[in-house]
Enzyme design. Structure first.
Site, mmCIF file in Angstrom:
data_model
loop_
_atom_site.group_PDB
_atom_site.id
_atom_site.type_symbol
_atom_site.label_atom_id
_atom_site.label_comp_id
_atom_site.label_asym_id
_atom_site.label_seq_id
_atom_site.Cartn_x
_atom_site.Cartn_y
_atom_site.Cartn_z
ATOM 1 N N HIS A 205 0.003 3.719 9.162
ATOM 2 C CA HIS A 205 0.642 4.047 7.880
ATOM 3 C C HIS A 205 1.845 4.942 8.182
ATOM 4 O O HIS A 205 1.690 6.120 8.497
ATOM 5 C CB HIS A 205 -0.361 4.773 6.977
ATOM 6 C CG HIS A 205 0.181 5.167 5.646
ATOM 7 N ND1 HIS A 205 -0.167 4.518 4.476
ATOM 8 C CD2 HIS A 205 1.040 6.151 5.281
ATOM 9 C CE1 HIS A 205 0.456 5.088 3.457
ATOM 10 N NE2 HIS A 205 1.199 6.089 3.929
ATOM 11 N N CYS A 238 4.121 11.772 -0.065
ATOM 12 C CA CYS A 238 2.963 12.632 -0.307
ATOM 13 C C CYS A 238 3.348 13.822 -1.172
ATOM 14 O O CYS A 238 4.261 14.575 -0.819
ATOM 15 C CB CYS A 238 2.396 13.125 1.027
ATOM 16 S SG CYS A 238 0.988 14.247 0.830
#
Length: 300
Positions: A205, A238
């Protein structure tokens, strides 16, 4: 034999969780339907975290009630703790992805836990998924660097891989949460993780924060990885990592793999259409992917 790479589409979860636009539930369902039409078979669709921390995911239970249940399409729900695991299972997620953390600085700020504590908790709650017959995977956040602690020792990744395997995870993912990885670091990490992962699949990822995601994917594939996360349009990031911009764009990855003769099962034109839809209707702001601007191979 042509090589195949599985692309896990993370746009509906990781792609949306940090976007300034809160996408309505109806539009999320259309997003999912467009991805299915483009050939997506496995996607992150929900995150069972506290809605005050990630407001964009507050409707995850409703999303899971309404997503099309199509043969061969699997929906992944994210969980950070026991409550999240139970909610994901109650919402009929086809798979639950639990998050371990590779460094205490980020872990304490994000999950209020150290790397070992996140592994200990997985030992305790993985059994809930096992009891329901639901596959559970593990993603390690800040696997290549922590914005608070700096470099991450790849030996930690090997230790966490061993813990995940022992607790019954079917897949282990390395998450470059702040986009600091490089191809050489990817190879070093994979050498260590593979030694501990046994028959667990390994997934990668990457965030494209520093424009290295495509090179990192190439390095991972050359090292034998066959599962890659990506997000249509390159949306995402994030919410707990300073300056952590978006994921690598699904259409950009698919273009590269198509040119190499590697099968993904995804329709590049429809992915590009979906990225453009995000700009005009879904999120109504520009997205970062190159293919959404340039299109596929130039036609004379």
């Amino acid at each position: 034999m042509t090589r195949k790479i599985e692309i896990v589409e993370v746009g509906p979860r990781d792609g949306l969780q940090n976007d300034p636009v809160l996408m309505p539930t109806d539009v999320k369902i259309e997003f999912v339907e467009r991805l299915i039409d483009a050939g997506v078979k496995r996607m992150e669709a929900a995150s069972f975290v506290h809605p005050k921390l990630v407001p964009a995911m507050a409707d995850s239970a409703e999303v899971m009630q309404r997503v099309p249940r199509v043969d061969g399409v699997k929906y992944i729900g994210l969980a950070l703790n026991e409550k999240g695991m139970r909610r994901a299972l109650d919402s009929r997620c086809d798979e639950v992805n639990y998050v371990m953390v590779a460094s205490p600085g980020f872990g304490l700020k994000n999950q209020n836990a150290t790397p070992q504590q996140t592994a200990d908790l997985f030992d305790q709650i993985a059994v809930l998924a096992h009891d329901d017959g639901v596959p559970v995977s593990v993603t390690v956040s800040v696997a290549f660097g922590d914005p608070f602690d700096g470099e991450v020792d790849p030996k930690t990744l090997g230790e966490l891989a061993g813990r995940a395997k022992a607790a019954g995870a079917v897949e282990f993912a390395l998450g470059d949460t702040i986009g600091v990885a490089d191809p050489w670091a990817v190879r070093r990490a994979l050498d260590i993780v593979k030694a501990q992962s046994g028959d667990m699949r390994i997934r990668m990822h990457f965030h494209n924060t520093r424009n290295t995601a495509m090179a990192n994917i190439y390095a991972a594939i050359e090292a034998g990885v066959d599962v890659i996360d990506a997000s249509v349009g390159g949306i995402g990031g994030c919410p707990f990592a300073p300056a952590a911009t978006g994921n690598v764009a699904t259409e950009d990855v698919v273009y590269m793999l198509d040119r190499a003769g590697i099968e993904t099962g995804l329709d590049l034109d429809k992915l590009i259409e979906t990225a453009k839809w995000l700009e005009t209707d879904g999120l109504k702001h520009p997205v970062e992917s190159a293919l959404s601007k340039a299109g596929g191979f130039a036609q004379v």
